[in-house]
Design a protein around this motif. Structure first.
Motif, PDB file in Angstrom:
ATOM      1  N   SER A 180       0.779  -1.218  -0.037  1.00  0.00           N
ATOM      2  CA  SER A 180      -0.133   0.077   0.083  1.00  0.00           C
ATOM      3  C   SER A 180       0.898   1.055   0.059  1.00  0.00           C
ATOM      4  O   SER A 180       0.612   2.385  -0.884  1.00  0.00           O
ATOM      5  CB  SER A 180      -0.875  -0.246   1.190  1.00  0.00           C
ATOM      6  OG  SER A 180      -0.172   0.240   2.399  1.00  0.00           O
ATOM      7  N   MET A 181       1.923   1.075   0.726  1.00  0.00           N
ATOM      8  CA  MET A 181       3.000   2.306   0.864  1.00  0.00           C
ATOM      9  C   MET A 181       3.656   2.488  -0.817  1.00  0.00           C
ATOM     10  O   MET A 181       3.956   3.594  -1.224  1.00  0.00           O
ATOM     11  CB  MET A 181       4.010   2.055   1.781  1.00  0.00           C
ATOM     12  CG  MET A 181       3.248   2.232   3.061  1.00  0.00           C
ATOM     13  SD  MET A 181       2.552   3.835   3.574  1.00  0.00           S
ATOM     14  CE  MET A 181       0.688   3.444   3.282  1.00  0.00           C
ATOM     15  N   THR A 182       3.935   1.469  -1.299  1.00  0.00           N
ATOM     16  CA  THR A 182       4.640   1.418  -2.703  1.00  0.00           C
ATOM     17  C   THR A 182       3.604   1.981  -3.500  1.00  0.00           C
ATOM     18  O   THR A 182       4.039   2.733  -4.374  1.00  0.00           O
ATOM     19  CB  THR A 182       4.957   0.059  -3.083  1.00  0.00           C
ATOM     20  OG1 THR A 182       5.702  -0.583  -1.997  1.00  0.00           O
ATOM     21  CG2 THR A 182       5.704   0.137  -4.540  1.00  0.00           C
ATOM     22  N   ILE A 183       2.333   1.482  -3.607  1.00  0.00           N
ATOM     23  CA  ILE A 183       1.376   2.162  -4.606  1.00  0.00           C
ATOM     24  C   ILE A 183       1.167   3.606  -4.219  1.00  0.00           C
ATOM     25  O   ILE A 183       1.126   4.410  -5.037  1.00  0.00           O
ATOM     26  CB  ILE A 183       0.108   1.423  -4.524  1.00  0.00           C
ATOM     27  CG1 ILE A 183       0.145  -0.170  -4.980  1.00  0.00           C
ATOM     28  CG2 ILE A 183      -1.045   2.319  -5.263  1.00  0.00           C
ATOM     29  CD1 ILE A 183      -1.256  -0.950  -4.485  1.00  0.00           C
ATOM     30  N   LYS A 184       1.179   4.074  -2.758  1.00  0.00           N
ATOM     31  CA  LYS A 184       1.148   5.409  -2.491  1.00  0.00           C
ATOM     32  C   LYS A 184       2.199   6.279  -3.288  1.00  0.00           C
ATOM     33  O   LYS A 184       1.882   7.449  -3.657  1.00  0.00           O
ATOM     34  CB  LYS A 184       1.056   5.709  -1.090  1.00  0.00           C
ATOM     35  CG  LYS A 184       0.788   6.973  -0.793  1.00  0.00           C
ATOM     36  CD  LYS A 184       0.729   7.239   0.817  1.00  0.00           C
ATOM     37  CE  LYS A 184       0.669   8.691   1.277  1.00  0.00           C
ATOM     38  NZ  LYS A 184       0.448   8.715   2.836  1.00  0.00           N
ATOM     39  N   THR A 185       3.504   5.752  -3.069  1.00  0.00           N
ATOM     40  CA  THR A 185       4.620   6.209  -3.781  1.00  0.00           C
ATOM     41  C   THR A 185       4.441   6.543  -5.289  1.00  0.00           C
ATOM     42  O   THR A 185       4.661   7.446  -6.104  1.00  0.00           O
ATOM     43  CB  THR A 185       5.999   5.539  -3.506  1.00  0.00           C
ATOM     44  OG1 THR A 185       6.090   5.518  -2.065  1.00  0.00           O
ATOM     45  CG2 THR A 185       7.022   6.186  -4.243  1.00  0.00           C
ATOM     46  N   LEU A 186       3.936   5.280  -5.756  1.00  0.00           N
ATOM     47  CA  LEU A 186       3.864   5.571  -7.417  1.00  0.00           C
ATOM     48  C   LEU A 186       2.836   6.742  -7.799  1.00  0.00           C
ATOM     49  O   LEU A 186       2.949   7.310  -8.868  1.00  0.00           O
ATOM     50  CB  LEU A 186       3.331   4.413  -7.967  1.00  0.00           C
ATOM     51  CG  LEU A 186       4.337   2.746  -7.664  1.00  0.00           C
ATOM     52  CD1 LEU A 186       3.814   1.618  -8.231  1.00  0.00           C
ATOM     53  CD2 LEU A 186       5.673   3.121  -8.576  1.00  0.00           C
ATOM     54  N   LYS A 187       1.888   6.766  -6.949  1.00  0.00           N
ATOM     55  CA  LYS A 187       0.773   7.640  -7.271  1.00  0.00           C
ATOM     56  C   LYS A 187       1.435   9.049  -7.037  1.00  0.00           C
ATOM     57  O   LYS A 187       0.846  10.202  -7.713  1.00  0.00           O
ATOM     58  CB  LYS A 187      -0.520   7.459  -6.509  1.00  0.00           C
ATOM     59  CG  LYS A 187      -1.322   6.225  -6.782  1.00  0.00           C
ATOM     60  CD  LYS A 187      -2.520   6.007  -5.965  1.00  0.00           C
ATOM     61  CE  LYS A 187      -3.306   4.885  -6.298  1.00  0.00           C
ATOM     62  NZ  LYS A 187      -4.778   4.909  -5.340  1.00  0.00           N
ATOM     63  N   SER A 188       2.418   9.187  -6.077  1.00  0.00           N
ATOM     64  CA  SER A 188       2.842  10.681  -5.983  1.00  0.00           C
ATOM     65  C   SER A 188       3.526  11.144  -7.332  1.00  0.00           C
ATOM     66  O   SER A 188       3.767  12.368  -7.119  1.00  0.00           O
ATOM     67  CB  SER A 188       3.684  10.539  -4.604  1.00  0.00           C
ATOM     68  OG  SER A 188       5.121  10.018  -4.974  1.00  0.00           O
ATOM     69  N   PHE A 189       3.991  10.251  -8.180  1.00  0.00           N
ATOM     70  CA  PHE A 189       4.773  10.807  -9.189  1.00  0.00           C
ATOM     71  C   PHE A 189       3.921  11.492 -10.344  1.00  0.00           C
ATOM     72  O   PHE A 189       2.757  11.024 -10.196  1.00  0.00           O
ATOM     73  CB  PHE A 189       5.536   9.661 -10.130  1.00  0.00           C
ATOM     74  CG  PHE A 189       6.799   9.249  -9.226  1.00  0.00           C
ATOM     75  CD1 PHE A 189       8.057   9.639  -9.774  1.00  0.00           C
ATOM     76  CD2 PHE A 189       6.875   8.379  -8.208  1.00  0.00           C
ATOM     77  CE1 PHE A 189       9.210   9.368  -9.192  1.00  0.00           C
ATOM     78  CE2 PHE A 189       8.008   8.078  -7.577  1.00  0.00           C
ATOM     79  CZ  PHE A 189       9.312   8.454  -8.165  1.00  0.00           C
ATOM     80  N   ASP A 190       4.528  12.600 -10.836  1.00  0.00           N
ATOM     81  CA  ASP A 190       3.669  12.974 -12.085  1.00  0.00           C
ATOM     82  C   ASP A 190       4.388  13.384 -13.234  1.00  0.00           C
ATOM     83  O   ASP A 190       5.676  13.115 -13.125  1.00  0.00           O
ATOM     84  CB  ASP A 190       2.852  14.430 -11.638  1.00  0.00           C
ATOM     85  CG  ASP A 190       3.808  15.450 -11.123  1.00  0.00           C
ATOM     86  OD1 ASP A 190       4.886  15.623 -11.681  1.00  0.00           O
ATOM     87  OD2 ASP A 190       3.463  16.228 -10.111  1.00  0.00           O
ATOM     88  N   GLU A 191       4.060  13.843 -14.254  1.00  0.00           N
ATOM     89  CA  GLU A 191       4.896  14.133 -15.360  1.00  0.00           C
ATOM     90  C   GLU A 191       5.844  14.858 -15.343  1.00  0.00           C
ATOM     91  O   GLU A 191       6.913  15.031 -16.013  1.00  0.00           O
ATOM     92  CB  GLU A 191       3.939  14.810 -16.635  1.00  0.00           C
ATOM     93  CG  GLU A 191       4.498  14.669 -17.864  1.00  0.00           C
ATOM     94  CD  GLU A 191       3.431  14.813 -19.278  1.00  0.00           C
ATOM     95  OE1 GLU A 191       3.700  14.836 -20.128  1.00  0.00           O
ATOM     96  OE2 GLU A 191       2.078  15.239 -18.621  1.00  0.00           O
ATOM     97  N   ASP A 192       6.036  15.770 -14.351  1.00  0.00           N
ATOM     98  CA  ASP A 192       7.052  16.941 -14.007  1.00  0.00           C
ATOM     99  C   ASP A 192       8.113  16.478 -13.046  1.00  0.00           C
ATOM    100  O   ASP A 192       8.992  17.002 -12.604  1.00  0.00           O
ATOM    101  CB  ASP A 192       6.535  18.112 -13.976  1.00  0.00           C
ATOM    102  CG  ASP A 192       5.627  18.628 -14.787  1.00  0.00           C
ATOM    103  OD1 ASP A 192       5.933  18.544 -16.011  1.00  0.00           O
ATOM    104  OD2 ASP A 192       4.646  19.381 -14.533  1.00  0.00           O
TER     105      ASP A 192
END
Length: 315
Positions: A180-192
């Protein structure tokens, strides 16, 4: 990285291990508790690196196909959408991930066969095939497929679960939490996001969470006999030896939290332990725990043994 529910679960596991152990060494179990929390961060790094490694496996596969004796047109001009996935490239270039993996010597070396098996398993999914269909690539689609493949397929793979179980005894029950923490990290990235995009820390900047773990564990140990007597007195029609061990530990923790942490509302405490019981105890536990704790909280509040301070917390 870890929220309060995660920490409560780790304390629950430590208390359960203590009750099951012949050796009743409180300090040893407290040390193991904090060590198990620290080990969770290793798993977190492993899971982030896993996505990078699978991308590399895909890239190697494309290069191998080009070197076939009789390569097809598709082999010579492959679909590179997955290996060019923007989120996976960001992870591969992330300086924090590189630094942490090098410092803690975390890598997937020697696991080539398993990584190839994992890549093959996601390569055969409908999600992967749909993602690879010819159309213009965009960052959101790249991000969505990585999270979806990780959540629906990779994290549920038996070989991956066996790997973590063999790697550390502390990881047997941690995979869902760390995923769940890994998914949260992946979601925190954006195009910039650049190569300095931050990862989640193990602890929050303040020491409040460490103190929460230490106090709740120590006080639960100190109050266990007293709380067991309270629980028995309010467990109508239940003999002490018929109450599930996990239920008594959960109620002991809840009573300890209600008495020791005057800024946590009793409703929050009650709801948290009922929710945890749904995953770690029997199907009937939530009703039983709710009834016993509701009565005990009211009784202890009347006696002044549960006191809440702060706006909205005074009963």
């Amino acid at each position: 990285m870890l929220n309060r529910r995660h920490l409560r679960i780790k304390i629950l596991q430590a208390l359960y291990a203590f009750e099951q152990s012949i050796e009743k060494n409180t300090s040893k179990f407290e040390k193991d508790l904090f060590f198990s929390i620290e080990k969770m961060y290793e798993m977190y790094i492993f899971l982030l690196l896993l996505m990078v490694e699978i991308r590399e496996v895909a890239e190697q596969r494309l290069e191998e196909n080009k070197k076939k004796r009789l390569p097809t047109a598709e082999d010579l001009n492959p679909n590179t959408r997955f290996v060019n996935n923007q989120l996976l490239k960001q992870l591969a270039e992330n300086k924090a991930l590189k630094a942490l993996s090098e410092k803690q010597r975390i890598n997937w070396g020697g696991q080539g066969e398993m990584l190839r098996r994992l890549y093959k398993s996601i390569h055969e999914t409908d999600e992967f095939h749909k993602y690879m269909e010819p159309k213009k690539s965009n960052y959101e689609a790249d991000k969505e497929v990585v999270i979806r493949l990780f959540k629906r397929h990779l994290i549920n793979d038996e070989h991956l679960q066996d790997f973590f179980e063999e790697k550390s005894i502390f990881w047997v029950d941690d995979l869902d939490l760390v995923a769940s923490m890994t998914i949260k990290t992946l979601k925190s990235f954006d195009e910039d996001s650049d190569d300095h995009h931050p990862l989640l820390p193990l602890w929050k900047e303040s020491d409040d969470e460490r103190e929460f773990v230490k106090v709740l564990f120590r006080k639960a140990m100190a109050h266990r006999e007293e709380h067991m007597e309270l629980i028995k007195s309010h467990a109508d029609n239940w003999e002490a030896d018929r109450i599930a061990l996990m239920d008594t530990i959960l109620m002991n923790m809840a009573l300890t939290e209600a008495r020791e942490f005057n800024q946590i509302p009793t409703k929050v405490t009650l709801n948290e332990y009922i929710e945890i019981s749904k995953y770690y105890s029997t199907p009937k536990s939530k009703t039983f725990i709710n009834g016993v704790l509701d009565n005990l909280f009211a009784q202890l509040s009347e006696k002044g043994e549960i006191k809440k301070v702060g706006r909205g917390l005074i009963n």
